[in-house]
Design a protein around this motif. Structure first.
Motif, PDB file in Angstrom:
ATOM      1  N   UNK A 132       0.820  -1.210   0.000  1.00 20.21           N
ATOM      2  CA  UNK A 132       0.000   0.000   0.000  1.00 20.21           C
ATOM      3  C   UNK A 132       0.851   1.256   0.000  1.00 20.21           C
ATOM      4  N   UNK A 133       0.174   2.362  -0.252  1.00 20.47           N
ATOM      5  CA  UNK A 133       0.767   3.692  -0.133  1.00 20.47           C
ATOM      6  C   UNK A 133       0.136   4.323   1.100  1.00 20.47           C
ATOM      7  N   UNK A 134       0.964   4.823   2.001  1.00 21.77           N
ATOM      8  CA  UNK A 134       0.474   5.440   3.231  1.00 21.77           C
ATOM      9  C   UNK A 134       0.903   6.897   3.271  1.00 21.77           C
ATOM     10  N   UNK A 135       0.015   7.754   3.747  1.00 23.71           N
ATOM     11  CA  UNK A 135       0.344   9.149   4.010  1.00 23.71           C
ATOM     12  C   UNK A 135      -0.112   9.432   5.430  1.00 23.71           C
ATOM     13  N   UNK A 136       0.790   9.936   6.252  1.00 20.78           N
ATOM     14  CA  UNK A 136       0.483  10.269   7.643  1.00 20.78           C
ATOM     15  C   UNK A 136       0.919  11.699   7.899  1.00 20.78           C
ATOM     16  N   UNK A 137       0.054  12.462   8.594  1.00 26.73           N
ATOM     17  CA  UNK A 137       0.351  13.856   8.902  1.00 26.73           C
ATOM     18  C   UNK A 137      -0.076  14.165  10.327  1.00 26.73           C
ATOM     19  N   UNK A 168      -3.507   4.066 -12.099  1.00 27.85           N
ATOM     20  CA  UNK A 168      -2.548   4.882 -12.841  1.00 27.85           C
ATOM     21  C   UNK A 168      -1.669   5.656 -11.878  1.00 27.85           C
ATOM     22  N   UNK A 169      -0.396   5.772 -12.231  1.00 24.39           N
ATOM     23  CA  UNK A 169       0.545   6.579 -11.468  1.00 24.39           C
ATOM     24  C   UNK A 169       1.183   7.560 -12.440  1.00 24.39           C
ATOM     25  N   UNK A 170       1.094   8.855 -12.132  1.00 26.93           N
ATOM     26  CA  UNK A 170       1.671   9.895 -12.983  1.00 26.93           C
ATOM     27  C   UNK A 170       2.507  10.826 -12.124  1.00 26.93           C
ATOM     28  N   UNK A 171       3.363  11.589 -12.776  1.00 24.97           N
ATOM     29  CA  UNK A 171       4.093  12.632 -12.072  1.00 24.97           C
ATOM     30  C   UNK A 171       4.182  13.850 -12.975  1.00 24.97           C
ATOM     31  N   UNK A 172       4.423  14.986 -12.352  1.00 26.18           N
ATOM     32  CA  UNK A 172       4.686  16.210 -13.103  1.00 26.18           C
ATOM     33  C   UNK A 172       5.555  17.114 -12.225  1.00 26.18           C
ATOM     34  N   UNK A 173       6.368  17.894 -12.910  1.00 28.70           N
ATOM     35  CA  UNK A 173       7.169  18.871 -12.195  1.00 28.70           C
ATOM     36  C   UNK A 173       7.515  20.022 -13.122  1.00 28.70           C
ATOM     37  N   UNK A 228      -8.469  11.323  -8.676  1.00 31.23           N
ATOM     38  CA  UNK A 228      -7.014  11.237  -8.548  1.00 31.23           C
ATOM     39  C   UNK A 228      -6.522  11.969  -7.296  1.00 31.23           C
ATOM     40  N   UNK A 229      -5.567  11.374  -6.626  1.00 36.91           N
ATOM     41  CA  UNK A 229      -4.955  11.977  -5.446  1.00 36.91           C
ATOM     42  C   UNK A 229      -3.614  12.566  -5.841  1.00 36.91           C
ATOM     43  N   UNK A 230      -3.387  13.814  -5.451  1.00 38.14           N
ATOM     44  CA  UNK A 230      -2.130  14.493  -5.778  1.00 38.14           C
ATOM     45  C   UNK A 230      -1.312  14.675  -4.513  1.00 38.14           C
ATOM     46  N   UNK A 231      -0.080  14.222  -4.572  1.00 38.45           N
ATOM     47  CA  UNK A 231       0.856  14.384  -3.475  1.00 38.45           C
ATOM     48  C   UNK A 231       1.935  15.349  -3.949  1.00 38.45           C
ATOM     49  N   UNK A 232       1.957  16.546  -3.390  1.00 39.00           N
ATOM     50  CA  UNK A 232       2.895  17.577  -3.828  1.00 39.00           C
ATOM     51  C   UNK A 232       4.207  17.485  -3.055  1.00 39.00           C
ATOM     52  N   UNK A 233       5.236  18.076  -3.638  1.00 34.86           N
ATOM     53  CA  UNK A 233       6.557  18.190  -3.011  1.00 34.86           C
ATOM     54  C   UNK A 233       7.156  16.831  -2.644  1.00 34.86           C
ATOM     55  N   UNK A 234       7.014  15.872  -3.536  1.00 40.13           N
ATOM     56  CA  UNK A 234       7.622  14.554  -3.331  1.00 40.13           C
ATOM     57  C   UNK A 234       9.058  14.611  -3.833  1.00 40.13           C
ATOM     58  N   UNK A 235      10.047  14.329  -2.966  1.00 37.32           N
ATOM     59  CA  UNK A 235      11.438  14.325  -3.421  1.00 37.32           C
ATOM     60  C   UNK A 235      11.681  13.206  -4.431  1.00 37.32           C
ATOM     61  N   UNK A 236      12.517  13.469  -5.409  1.00 39.81           N
ATOM     62  CA  UNK A 236      12.877  12.485  -6.441  1.00 39.81           C
ATOM     63  C   UNK A 236      11.626  11.831  -7.015  1.00 39.81           C
ATOM     64  N   UNK A 237      10.699  12.655  -7.478  1.00 38.49           N
ATOM     65  CA  UNK A 237       9.376  12.178  -7.895  1.00 38.49           C
ATOM     66  C   UNK A 237       9.455  11.156  -9.026  1.00 38.49           C
ATOM     67  N   UNK A 244       8.572  17.069  -7.157  1.00 46.21           N
ATOM     68  CA  UNK A 244       7.439  17.215  -8.057  1.00 46.21           C
ATOM     69  C   UNK A 244       6.164  16.718  -7.416  1.00 46.21           C
ATOM     70  N   UNK A 245       5.126  16.579  -8.242  1.00 48.03           N
ATOM     71  CA  UNK A 245       3.820  16.133  -7.793  1.00 48.03           C
ATOM     72  C   UNK A 245       3.562  14.730  -8.318  1.00 48.03           C
ATOM     73  N   UNK A 246       3.136  13.854  -7.446  1.00 50.61           N
ATOM     74  CA  UNK A 246       2.791  12.483  -7.801  1.00 50.61           C
ATOM     75  C   UNK A 246       1.271  12.381  -7.826  1.00 50.61           C
ATOM     76  N   UNK A 247       0.714  11.862  -8.912  1.00 53.93           N
ATOM     77  CA  UNK A 247      -0.732  11.714  -9.063  1.00 53.93           C
ATOM     78  C   UNK A 247      -1.046  10.224  -9.097  1.00 53.93           C
ATOM     79  N   UNK A 248      -1.889   9.792  -8.167  1.00 53.77           N
ATOM     80  CA  UNK A 248      -2.268   8.389  -8.060  1.00 53.77           C
ATOM     81  C   UNK A 248      -3.769   8.288  -8.292  1.00 53.77           C
ATOM     82  N   UNK A 249      -4.148   7.496  -9.287  1.00 53.85           N
ATOM     83  CA  UNK A 249      -5.562   7.252  -9.556  1.00 53.85           C
ATOM     84  C   UNK A 249      -5.895   5.855  -9.074  1.00 53.85           C
TER      85      UNK A 249
END
Length: 161
Positions: free
Chosen positions: A89-94, A111-116, A137-146, A126-131
């Motif tokens: 899985x992919x986990x995000x904790x804040x 789908x997994x996409x990125x943009x920077x 789609x969920x966007x995760x911004x400021x991902x190092x080494x996207x 960059x930004x990681x987009x996970x569908x």
């Protein structure tokens, strides 16, 4: 830095654990430098006055308040934000006091996409987009080494299929 093993299910292992990119801390560091510089300058200006002690205390209170709100709080927020990819899985904790989290099973990722931008390419983030199967789609911004994270996540999704 390993992610807490007690949060993983049997047979699951951490593939990637990262915090948001350090570029999020540029603003807080600038606020810190400007606040300390301004407080020191103003403290030097009032040093010859009879009421200097009161002014120094007031300056210290204001400076500590500004640094706490605009430097320490963003740093703690950055430090306690986790982006984790495991074999399942992919986990995000804040959060510190009030925690929030999101888990996306690998089997639900379509789908997994990125943009920077050019600046993000220079900084290495960059930004990681996970569908996922049913969600927007969920966007995760400021991902190092996207790009590396994108490839790694794509590989984990392909392995899970």
């Amino acid at each position: 830095m390993a992610y807490p093993d007690e949060l993983l299910v049997a047979g699951e292992r951490v593939v990637l654990h990262t915090h948001p990119h350090w570029k999020m801390l540029i603003g807080p560091v600038l606020v810190f430098l400007v606040t300390v510089g301004a407080a020191a300058f103003l403290a030097a200006l009032v040093s010859a006055q009879s009421w200097a002690l009161v002014a120094w205390i007031a300056l210290a209170v204001v400076a500590v308040g500004l640094v706490g709100r605009f430097t320490v709080l963003p740093f703690v927020r950055w430090r306690t934000t986790h982006f984790v990819v495991t074999t399942r899985r992919v986990l995000v904790r804040e959060g510190v006091f009030s925690r929030s989290g999101m888990d996306i099973p690998m089997s639900r990722i379509n789908t997994v996409q990125f943009r920077h931008t050019v600046l993000e390419r220079v900084l290495g983030c960059g930004t990681l987009v996970v569908e996922s199967a049913s969600d927007d789609p969920l966007e995760f911004t400021d991902i190092p080494a996207v790009e590396r994270v994108h490839a790694l996540l794509y590989q984990e999704v392909a392995d899970d299929a």
